[in-house]
Design a protein around this motif. Structure first.
Motif, mmCIF file in Angstrom:
data_model
loop_
_atom_site.group_PDB
_atom_site.id
_atom_site.type_symbol
_atom_site.label_atom_id
_atom_site.label_comp_id
_atom_site.label_asym_id
_atom_site.label_seq_id
_atom_site.Cartn_x
_atom_site.Cartn_y
_atom_site.Cartn_z
ATOM 1 N N LEU A 23 0.829 -1.208 0.000
ATOM 2 C CA LEU A 23 0.000 0.000 0.000
ATOM 3 C C LEU A 23 0.863 1.258 0.000
ATOM 4 N N ALA A 24 1.929 1.254 0.785
ATOM 5 C CA ALA A 24 2.795 2.439 0.871
ATOM 6 C C ALA A 24 3.483 2.716 -0.459
ATOM 7 N N LEU A 25 4.019 1.677 -1.087
ATOM 8 C CA LEU A 25 4.724 1.864 -2.352
ATOM 9 C C LEU A 25 3.779 2.299 -3.462
ATOM 10 N N LEU A 26 2.581 1.729 -3.479
ATOM 11 C CA LEU A 26 1.614 2.126 -4.503
ATOM 12 C C LEU A 26 1.139 3.559 -4.300
ATOM 13 N N SER A 27 0.893 3.948 -3.054
ATOM 14 C CA SER A 27 0.382 5.295 -2.781
ATOM 15 C C SER A 27 1.413 6.375 -3.104
ATOM 16 N N ALA A 28 2.700 6.034 -3.047
ATOM 17 C CA ALA A 28 3.746 7.013 -3.357
ATOM 18 C C ALA A 28 4.193 6.965 -4.815
ATOM 19 N N SER A 29 3.694 6.021 -5.589
ATOM 20 C CA SER A 29 4.165 5.837 -6.965
ATOM 21 C C SER A 29 3.957 7.055 -7.872
ATOM 22 N N PRO A 30 2.900 7.883 -7.701
ATOM 23 C CA PRO A 30 2.803 9.078 -8.560
ATOM 24 C C PRO A 30 4.007 10.008 -8.485
ATOM 25 N N LEU A 31 4.778 9.944 -7.401
ATOM 26 C CA LEU A 31 5.958 10.793 -7.287
ATOM 27 C C LEU A 31 7.021 10.432 -8.318
ATOM 28 N N LEU A 32 7.019 9.193 -8.795
ATOM 29 C CA LEU A 32 7.960 8.807 -9.830
ATOM 30 C C LEU A 32 7.696 9.561 -11.120
ATOM 31 N N VAL A 33 6.449 10.001 -11.303
ATOM 32 C CA VAL A 33 6.092 10.797 -12.478
ATOM 33 C C VAL A 33 6.237 12.285 -12.198
ATOM 34 N N LEU A 34 5.826 12.710 -11.016
ATOM 35 C CA LEU A 34 5.830 14.132 -10.683
ATOM 36 C C LEU A 34 7.243 14.685 -10.466
ATOM 37 N N SER A 35 8.168 13.846 -10.013
ATOM 38 C CA SER A 35 9.539 14.318 -9.808
ATOM 39 C C SER A 35 10.239 14.448 -11.154
ATOM 40 N N GLU A 36 10.786 15.601 -11.422
ATOM 41 C CA GLU A 36 11.393 15.891 -12.716
ATOM 42 C C GLU A 36 12.841 16.348 -12.539
ATOM 43 N N TYR A 37 13.711 15.740 -13.335
ATOM 44 C CA TYR A 37 15.115 16.142 -13.367
ATOM 45 C C TYR A 37 15.324 17.009 -14.602
ATOM 46 N N GLN A 38 15.768 18.233 -14.392
ATOM 47 C CA GLN A 38 15.903 19.195 -15.484
ATOM 48 C C GLN A 38 17.253 19.908 -15.392
ATOM 49 N N VAL A 39 17.682 20.411 -16.540
ATOM 50 C CA VAL A 39 18.833 21.313 -16.587
ATOM 51 C C VAL A 39 18.299 22.675 -16.986
ATOM 52 N N ILE A 40 18.390 23.640 -16.078
ATOM 53 C CA ILE A 40 17.768 24.945 -16.255
ATOM 54 C C ILE A 40 18.839 25.997 -16.513
ATOM 55 N N ARG A 41 18.581 26.846 -17.507
ATOM 56 C CA ARG A 41 19.471 27.971 -17.790
ATOM 57 C C ARG A 41 18.924 29.212 -17.079
ATOM 58 N N PHE A 42 19.725 29.785 -16.202
ATOM 59 C CA PHE A 42 19.337 30.986 -15.494
ATOM 60 C C PHE A 42 19.642 32.222 -16.336
ATOM 61 N N LEU A 43 19.125 33.362 -15.882
ATOM 62 C CA LEU A 43 19.277 34.598 -16.639
ATOM 63 C C LEU A 43 20.721 35.056 -16.725
ATOM 64 N N ASP A 44 21.560 34.582 -15.814
ATOM 65 C CA ASP A 44 22.973 34.971 -15.894
ATOM 66 C C ASP A 44 23.767 34.045 -16.814
ATOM 67 N N GLY A 45 23.062 33.072 -17.452
ATOM 68 C CA GLY A 45 23.705 32.203 -18.423
ATOM 69 C C GLY A 45 24.187 30.879 -17.884
ATOM 70 N N THR A 46 24.127 30.669 -16.570
ATOM 71 C CA THR A 46 24.606 29.410 -16.005
ATOM 72 C C THR A 46 23.573 28.301 -16.202
ATOM 73 N N LEU A 47 24.068 27.064 -16.340
ATOM 74 C CA LEU A 47 23.223 25.875 -16.460
ATOM 75 C C LEU A 47 23.300 25.091 -15.157
ATOM 76 N N ASN A 48 22.150 24.843 -14.551
ATOM 77 C CA ASN A 48 22.110 24.123 -13.280
ATOM 78 C C ASN A 48 21.196 22.910 -13.385
ATOM 79 N N PRO A 49 21.707 21.709 -13.022
ATOM 80 C CA PRO A 49 20.804 20.547 -12.914
ATOM 81 C C PRO A 49 19.854 20.753 -11.731
#
Length: 416
Positions: free
Chosen positions: A165-191
């Motif tokens: 039950l615990a693993l199933l109830s938390a499974s949507p987090l596997l979709v909602l958690s996102e790994y991204q590389v974002i470019r900030f306004l100062d030009g830096t790239l941050n994971p």
């Protein structure tokens, strides 16, 4: 405009991607140094104490046969769940403390795993506490319901169901958690690792799991322990008329231990849950008005409290349970050669011959009074053993064992 999200460990944060970076730092907003130092010290202490304590709990239970009961199997489950948090989730916080804010350096897999494990463990722990408390309720408040008995096999089955039950109830987090590389306004790239709460269904999901796996168990457990406390008071007066009765003292001690664990579970997790709901309820502008320093203070206070919950249970067992405290001490003292079982009584005469009488009872002092009256009829068998010592005298040991004629539940299956 700021984007509201959950940062890394599924904890609230403000995405700073739309902020102009301060000219003194291209790595991001300045993180207060005192928060880093204090949080690192507390998290390191929690990690060391928690790992040692939660390893000792199953070790102590498996090394003591009279502690291998259904209630303690649930406590082992809690310890293993806490170890998952301490070994997977807490180190990621220590890494975050020493990297720039809004930066995730642990990669895509850990971005998915950390929040998933953290939420799964919270759900499993809440369900385990409910099951343990219901088992105590049946033993104390419904002792004549012979059809219900939480045996070891049932306890293990319940643990498997809890984790499913615990693993199933938390499974949507596997979709909602996102790994991204974002470019900030100062030009830096941050994971970056975020759990974005933009859609209606994601907000409903977070509210739902908070209510179902936190506030509902809280109310249910308050009701259960209120009923158990009233029953213990009635039993103390009607059955014994003696506050020092060992059976009643043992029953009260177990209930106090479990109630203390429940209390600290909800106290430690309450700040984070309230923080979640506040983030969801107020406009993003309101969160931004806190300022970075106040926001990080709140964030890491909630995090530290959350992880304290994973390390405090072994301490609570030692503070509230005499049996746990004695067993923990045995692990460290290692003086097993001269130790006897708790239900062993020895009378020794100091002369050329030493006579030791041991009586092992089928029920212990911590046994349910109802079962004790049922199992009172016994027969005696004698076993004599003669052991030669290195001296000219001999040591004679006589053991008498009282065994029950009835198939009664053992004492170890009723109390911690």
């Amino acid at each position: 405009m700021e984007e509201l999200s959950l940062l890394s460990n599924n904890t609230p944060s403000i995405n700073m991607s739309d902020y102009e970076r301060p000219p003194i730092s291209r790595e991001g907003p300045i993180f207060p140094e005192y928060i880093k130092i204090v949080s690192t010290l507390f998290c390191s202490l929690v990690l060391v104490v928690g790992v040692i304590g939660n390893i000792l709990v199953p070790l102590v239970i498996f090394k003591n046969r009279d502690m291998r009961n259904s209630t303690n199997y649930f406590l082992i489950n809690l310890s293993l769940a806490d170890l998952l948090v301490l070994l997977i989730c807490l180190p990621s916080v220590l890494v975050e403390l020493h990297t720039p804010p809004d930066t995730w350096v642990l990669g895509h897999a850990m971005c998915k795993l950390v929040p998933y494990v953290e939420v799964s463990v919270v759900h499993a722990s809440a369900l385990s506490l409910v099951v343990i408390s219901l088992e105590r309720y049946h033993v104390i408040c419904r002792p004549l319901q012979a059809g219900y008995r939480c045996t070891k096999s049932r306890a293990i089955t319940a643990v498997f169901i809890i984790w499913i039950l615990a693993l199933l109830s938390a499974s949507p987090l596997l979709v909602l958690s996102e790994y991204q590389v974002i470019r900030f306004l100062d030009g830096t790239l941050n994971p970056n690792c975020i759990t974005v709460m933009e859609t209606l269904w994601s907000k409903c999901y977070f509210v739902s799991i908070t209510v179902l796996f936190f506030f509902v168990p809280l109310l249910l457990l308050i009701g259960i322990y209120t009923v158990i406390s009233r029953q213990l008071l009635i039993d103390t007066y009607d059955l014994t008329h003696n506050q020092d009765n060992p059976q009643m003292k043992a029953r009260r001690q177990v209930v106090v231990m479990l109630a203390t664990v429940v209390l600290f579970f909800f106290l430690c997790l309450m700040p984070m849950k309230v923080f979640y709901l506040w983030i969801l309820a107020v406009p993003t502008e309101t969160v931004a008005t806190l300022g970075l320093e106040a926001f990080f203070n709140l964030l890491y206070f909630c995090r530290v409290m959350h992880y304290i919950n994973s390390s405090i249970n072994p301490i609570l067992y030692n503070m509230t349970s005499t049996k746990f405290r004695t067993s923990f001490l045995k692990v460290f003292t290692r003086k097993r050669g001269n130790l006897h079982r708790e239900d062993t009584y020895s009378n020794t005469s100091y002369n050329n011959q030493t006579v030791t009488n041991k009586i092992r009872l089928q029920y212990s002092t911590s046994y349910s009074m109802v079962y004790k009256t049922v199992c009172s009829e016994t027969h005696v068998s004698h076993q004599n053993s003669y052991k030669s010592t290195g001296s000219s005298s001999s040591q004679i040991t006589k053991q008498s064992f009282l065994t029950s004629r009835y198939d009664c539940p053992s004492a170890t299956e009723s109390f911690v």
